[in-house]
Design an enzyme around this catalytic site. Sequence first.
Site, PDB file in Angstrom:
ATOM      1  N   GLY A   1       0.833  -1.207   0.000  1.00 13.33           N
ATOM      2  CA  GLY A   1       0.000   0.000   0.000  1.00 13.33           C
ATOM      3  C   GLY A   1       0.864   1.252   0.000  1.00 13.33           C
ATOM      4  O   GLY A   1       2.096   1.173   0.033  1.00 13.33           O
ATOM      5  N   MET A   2       0.216   2.405  -0.020  1.00 13.64           N
ATOM      6  CA  MET A   2       0.946   3.672  -0.093  1.00 13.64           C
ATOM      7  C   MET A   2       1.907   3.855   1.080  1.00 13.64           C
ATOM      8  O   MET A   2       3.080   4.165   0.895  1.00 13.64           O
ATOM      9  CB  MET A   2      -0.059   4.836  -0.139  1.00 13.64           C
ATOM     10  CG  MET A   2       0.596   6.186  -0.261  1.00 13.64           C
ATOM     11  SD  MET A   2      -0.540   7.559  -0.580  1.00 13.64           S
ATOM     12  CE  MET A   2      -1.925   7.236   0.477  1.00 13.64           C
TER      13      MET A   2
ATOM     14  N   TYR B   1      -8.614  -0.984   6.160  1.00 15.93           N
ATOM     15  CA  TYR B   1      -9.748  -0.692   5.272  1.00 15.93           C
ATOM     16  C   TYR B   1      -9.884   0.822   5.256  1.00 15.93           C
ATOM     17  O   TYR B   1     -10.150   1.428   6.295  1.00 15.93           O
ATOM     18  CB  TYR B   1     -11.015  -1.348   5.818  1.00 15.93           C
ATOM     19  CG  TYR B   1     -12.243  -1.141   4.943  1.00 15.93           C
ATOM     20  CD1 TYR B   1     -12.703  -2.158   4.110  1.00 15.93           C
ATOM     21  CD2 TYR B   1     -12.932   0.073   4.943  1.00 15.93           C
ATOM     22  CE1 TYR B   1     -13.823  -1.966   3.305  1.00 15.93           C
ATOM     23  CE2 TYR B   1     -14.040   0.270   4.138  1.00 15.93           C
ATOM     24  CZ  TYR B   1     -14.482  -0.749   3.321  1.00 15.93           C
ATOM     25  OH  TYR B   1     -15.584  -0.555   2.525  1.00 15.93           O
TER      26      TYR B   1
ATOM     27  N   TYR C   1     -15.972   4.540   8.941  1.00 10.22           N
ATOM     28  CA  TYR C   1     -14.522   4.371   8.832  1.00 10.22           C
ATOM     29  C   TYR C   1     -13.842   4.846  10.114  1.00 10.22           C
ATOM     30  O   TYR C   1     -13.043   4.119  10.717  1.00 10.22           O
ATOM     31  CB  TYR C   1     -13.986   5.140   7.622  1.00 10.22           C
ATOM     32  CG  TYR C   1     -12.482   5.294   7.635  1.00 10.22           C
ATOM     33  CD1 TYR C   1     -11.648   4.197   7.452  1.00 10.22           C
ATOM     34  CD2 TYR C   1     -11.895   6.541   7.857  1.00 10.22           C
ATOM     35  CE1 TYR C   1     -10.267   4.334   7.485  1.00 10.22           C
ATOM     36  CE2 TYR C   1     -10.509   6.688   7.885  1.00 10.22           C
ATOM     37  CZ  TYR C   1      -9.704   5.580   7.703  1.00 10.22           C
ATOM     38  OH  TYR C   1      -8.336   5.718   7.742  1.00 10.22           O
TER      39      TYR C   1
END
Length: 283
Positions: A16-17, A65, A129
């Site tokens: 991922g980033m 997530y 989130y």
Amino acid sequence: MKRINLKKVIITGANGMLGTAIKKALSAQDVYAFSSNELDITCSQQLHKKIAAIQPYYIINCAAYTAVDLAETEQEKAYRINALAVQKMAQIADQYDATLIHFSTDYVFNGDAATPYTSNQETDPINIYGASKLAGEKAISQVNGNHYIFRISWLYAAHGKNFFNWVAGTDLEELNIVDSQTGSPTSALDVANFINHLLNNDPANYGVYHFTNQGEMTWYAFAKAINQKLDLGKNINAVAEFKTIAKRPAYSVMDCEKTGSIFNYSIPSISDGLEQVITLYKS
């Protein structure tokens, strides 16, 4: 010259980033980097097997997530990854005496403040989130093992899917950008460099911290800065609101003074962070 002892480090979500940036920054350590395909953190058997085999000094969890709008309809999935898996990871880390480094978000706050949020300020997420990430924080804290939780915000980099790359790479000549949300755009590179500093100078002062590039601006101001520094020649228009499924906090600037003090670290400004990312983007 100070000798740095190699430490075994597991990185989850390594493709991922943030994981990509941290993996690169820790090249001098003994790193075991796993993409989400190679290690599914929601599978406790996989987690236990990897940690037991490697016996790491640190576990850096970059798996998360992060689909803010989608989380509103995928609540179970968001909690499974951001809370339940994190709880199990903290338990296994404690079992093998590893220090867990985990990343949370500015979205644990409701955005009603007028001054930067401190790390001990009351949390009140306004979307799923943020609520799932807060549940993860609480789960880690309840395990009571060695852990650092770093709340970061508005993450971007020269690689990966993020706001910076969208503004820099879109074919659109005119962009309408929201001007009613204020935060601190934060370079993944600066987060990664800080984590490298932590591993080499660990104060063992565990708990919840904030790490963002210093300063504050709106998404509109950030887009204008990217446009100007890259000489893109786009028309950037401010809009009062942008219709999204999930609510966003209007103000989510976080106070990082405690982080700078405890870790003896000078956190770069938004402007300095952006300059470095632009240099990488152009190279």
